[in-house]
Write an enzyme that holds these catalytic residues in place. Structure first.
Site, PDB file in Angstrom:
ATOM      1  N   MET A  84       0.849  -1.201   0.000  1.00  0.00           N
ATOM      2  CA  MET A  84       0.000   0.000   0.000  1.00  0.00           C
ATOM      3  C   MET A  84       0.879   1.243   0.000  1.00  0.00           C
ATOM      4  SD  MET A  84      -3.286   0.805   0.058  1.00  0.00           S
ATOM      5  CE  MET A  84      -4.255  -0.490   0.843  1.00  0.00           C
ATOM      6  N   HIS A  85       1.525   1.526  -1.136  1.00  0.00           N
ATOM      7  CA  HIS A  85       2.348   2.726  -1.207  1.00  0.00           C
ATOM      8  C   HIS A  85       1.484   3.892  -1.669  1.00  0.00           C
ATOM      9  CE1 HIS A  85       3.007   2.677  -5.657  1.00  0.00           C
ATOM     10  NE2 HIS A  85       2.693   1.430  -5.473  1.00  0.00           N
ATOM     11  N   MET A  86       2.137   5.014  -1.953  1.00  0.00           N
ATOM     12  CA  MET A  86       1.428   6.261  -2.224  1.00  0.00           C
ATOM     13  C   MET A  86       0.285   6.105  -3.244  1.00  0.00           C
ATOM     14  SD  MET A  86       1.639   9.530  -1.382  1.00  0.00           S
ATOM     15  CE  MET A  86       0.403  10.698  -1.868  1.00  0.00           C
TER      16      MET A  86
END
Lengths: 568, 87
Positions: free
Chosen positions: B14-16
């Site tokens: 769950m990155h940017m």
């Protein structure tokens, strides 16, 4: 000279412009007109978002979509309910906008900067960047306009934020020097995308220089010179020309086949150590993976890697390579490596001892886990099995027998795999060179490991300074072994590659071409260099050089002849 | 209230980008939408809070939607996560 981290290759020469951090202190006072304060804050956010979108659009056009997303992320962050929403609540409670902004940003900065995750730690610098940008709007502090610096400027600053980097006009900025930041920071990524030489993490550099000082930025070596002497400057002017010329020349080879001057097709593969490196191999235009070292699975681990763990790693590399060949070398360690959960005995002479294929064949239960994981992964691309440290034909036969058993099991279990998966031999011992003709009848391919082949052929420990002078792949004995291995492979009609450092050596390449090497496996960053060198040689020229060199009886003559003939 | 469990499959977790897409998607709904990970609750409408959840490739999460449009919200989020979250 100052030393820093080499973050973006190339040489930059120019005149310094310092970007000094501005005074952004404020008095945290309570406000009485909450509505007016909220309107003031909203305007600052709106201006920031609008400018950020405009900058992102520019970056997208001039640099790339990926880089522009960093900036778009800033706009998304500030618009978030837990950012601006929280800030507005604080203003409702009577805080001034500056205090609300700082309070919430600092809290998130604290959370992200202490996270045990490199990518999330980078978010902390994004938050700091957002905070400073909006604070400047609230305090009406104007930035130095980086977009307006004159041609030939070397930017010197504490840290280069993404919003600063995005204003850079590529033609005008000759180099970048900062006090903080690493090779994977956004600034480094953007500097590389812009092809501006950059040296990061030079301690205290902002206070060590003045505006208009002359500076040399060597982004390849990580060196910085301030007000250099004339001869140093002259040397770096030449270096810069050479670098630019080479880079332009290499760009012509991106996406092209590897062709000799006669138009014969060869292949440049890459050496990788983890599945993630496969991405790098693809980015650098590698045509396959000639050596995937599987040791990382065993060394960076607390237990013997399970079949599933290994399968996932091999599958990832194969899928990343999109159907291109991936040669996986089975476990290549022994008594010189201390792996707590594997009981290697300390040996007097580990390099001549119980290691690599010898250890694996003596521990078939462990070895079969790895072979089965590779065979299963072969359903997801073109996998090949490479056996290290082979000294007898029986070793190859034994591995092939294990693979045949595994295939039988997989067929019975209905698990898919590549029926044609090849088992090859890493030819890296004096024995394997001597019996190359016999091995070629049993192995599906050869890959020459020049590092060990040199050590074992010359009977030299490269770490021993007294004898290290003997350690060279250009020794006539090693060259003859290489020639013999390639000739045996050709005779038997099997492919032959090389995965040692020598495969990318501009002096070695014409000899290998003459001997008939098919596949050159190199460090990903050297793919284009190797392809360029191969393009310059015809078979006839390479043969003429090889004939001359192979008649020489000492390494000095060999190197002198190769250097004289080299085509850079 | 409806909920569903997921295993995150995209490489970077769950990155940017996925966090920002997911939060924008969640914000369209009236329902409360919570992502549960490692025993903690995170408001799915906040990109910042989603990133602090440190959800990685292989992480198990549960999405809980509660409100008038909970079914539609969970359906859209399910399709989003199953498709690799835009990566």
């Amino acid at each position: 000279m100052y030393k820093g981290i080499a973050a973006s290759r190339g040489i930059g020469i120019g005149s310094i412009c310092r970007i000094i951090e501005q005074d952004l202190s404020f008095e945290a006072k309570m406000v009485s007109d909450v509505a007016a304060e909220k309107a003031r804050f909203q305007k600052a956010i709106d201006d920031f978002v609008e400018e950020t979108y405009a900058m992102a659009e520019d970056v997208k056009k001039n640099i790339g979509e990926k880089e522009s997303e960093i900036l778009l992320g800033h706009a998304v962050m500030i618009s978030d309910p837990s950012m601006s929403g929280e800030m507005f609540s604080m203003i409702d409670a009577g805080q001034c906008a500056e205090a609300a902004l700082t309070g919430v940003c600092d809290m998130f900065y604290g959370i992200f900067s202490t996270m045990d995750d490199e990518m999330m730690k980078q978010r902390a610098s994004d938050i700091a960047d957002v905070k400073v940008s909006i604070l400047k709007k609230l305090l009406d502090v104007k930035d130095i306009e980086i977009s307006k610096v004159p041609k030939g400027t070397v930017l010197v600053c504490k840290d280069l934020t993404p919003s600063m980097t995005s204003q850079i006009v590529k033609e005008n900025v000759a180099g970048i020097i900062t006090e903080v930041g690493g090779p994977t920071s956004h600034s480094a990524i953007l500097a590389r995308a812009l092809e501006i030489p950059a040296v990061l993490s030079v301690p205290g550099i902002v206070d060590l220089v003045e505006d208009k000082d002359a500076a040399i930025v060597d982004g390849t070596a990580g060196d910085v010179f301030i007000n250099p002497e004339g001869d140093v400057l002259a040397k770096y002017v030449d270096k810069r020309e050479e670098f630019i010329k080479k880079r332009e020349e290499l760009k012509k080879f991106i996406g092209k086949d590897t062709l000799t001057a006669d138009g014969d097709k060869l292949e440049i593969f890459c050496n990788i150590g983890t599945p993630k490196d496969a991405k790098k191999a693809m980015e650098c235009d590698g045509e396959g993976v000639g050596l995937f070292r599987s040791e990382f699975l065993f060394m960076d681990n607390t237990h013997l890697p399970t079949e599933e763990e290994q399968f996932e790693a091999y599958k990832e590399a194969l899928e990343t390579m999109q159907g291109k060949t991936v040669i996986i070398r089975t476990l290549d360690i022994g008594g010189d490596k201390d792996i707590p959960y594997m009981d290697f005995e300390k040996e007097e002479n580990p390099f001549l001892g119980f290691r690599a294929v010898r250890y694996c064949l003596a521990n078939p239960d462990m070895y079969k886990v790895q072979l089965r994981a590779i065979t299963r992964a072969s359903a997801f691309g073109k996998a090949k099995i490479m056996v290290p440290l082979v000294t007898t034909v029986d070793e190859v036969r034994a591995v092939k027998k294990l693979v045949a058993e595994i295939k039988d099991d997989l067929r019975k279990e209905g698990i898919p795999f590549d029926e044609g998966i090849e088992v090859g031999c890493m030819t890296e011992t004096a024995a394997s060179a001597a019996i190359a003709d016999l091995l070629a009848k049993e192995a599906d391919f050869f890959s020459i490991g020049t590092n060990d082949l040199t050590g074992y052929t010359m009977a030299v420990d490269r770490g021993n300074a007294k004898v290290a002078y003997l350690y060279s792949a250009f020794q006539p004995a090693v060259l003859r072994s290489i020639r013999q291995i390639i000739a045996a492979a050709k005779e038997a009609g099997i492919p032959v590659g090389m995965c040692g450092e020598a495969a990318a050596d501009p002096l070695m390449i014409p000899l290998l071409m003459s001997f008939g090497l098919d596949e050159y496996s190199v460090n990903p960053v050297l793919v284009l260099t190797a392809r360029s060198i191969i393009s310059k040689w015809s078979k006839a020229e390479a043969d003429a050089l090889a004939e001359k060199v192979m008649a020489m009886d000492n390494i000095e003559d060999v190197l002198a002849a190769l250097k004289a003939a080299a085509k850079e | 209230m409806v909920s569903k469990e997921f295993t995150i499959n995209n490489e970077l977790g769950m990155h940017m980008r996925p966090a920002s897409l997911l939060s924008q998607m969640a914000a369209k709904y009236q329902s409360n939408i919570i992502v549960k990970h490692n025993g903690k609750d995170f408001n799915a409408k906040s990109v910042m809070l989603l990133m602090t959840a440190l959800i990685k490739c292989g992480s198990q999460i549960e999405v809980v939607c509660d409100g008038p449009d909970e079914e539609a919200a969970l359906a859209e989020i399910t399709a989003f996560i199953d498709s690799g979250m835009g990566d």
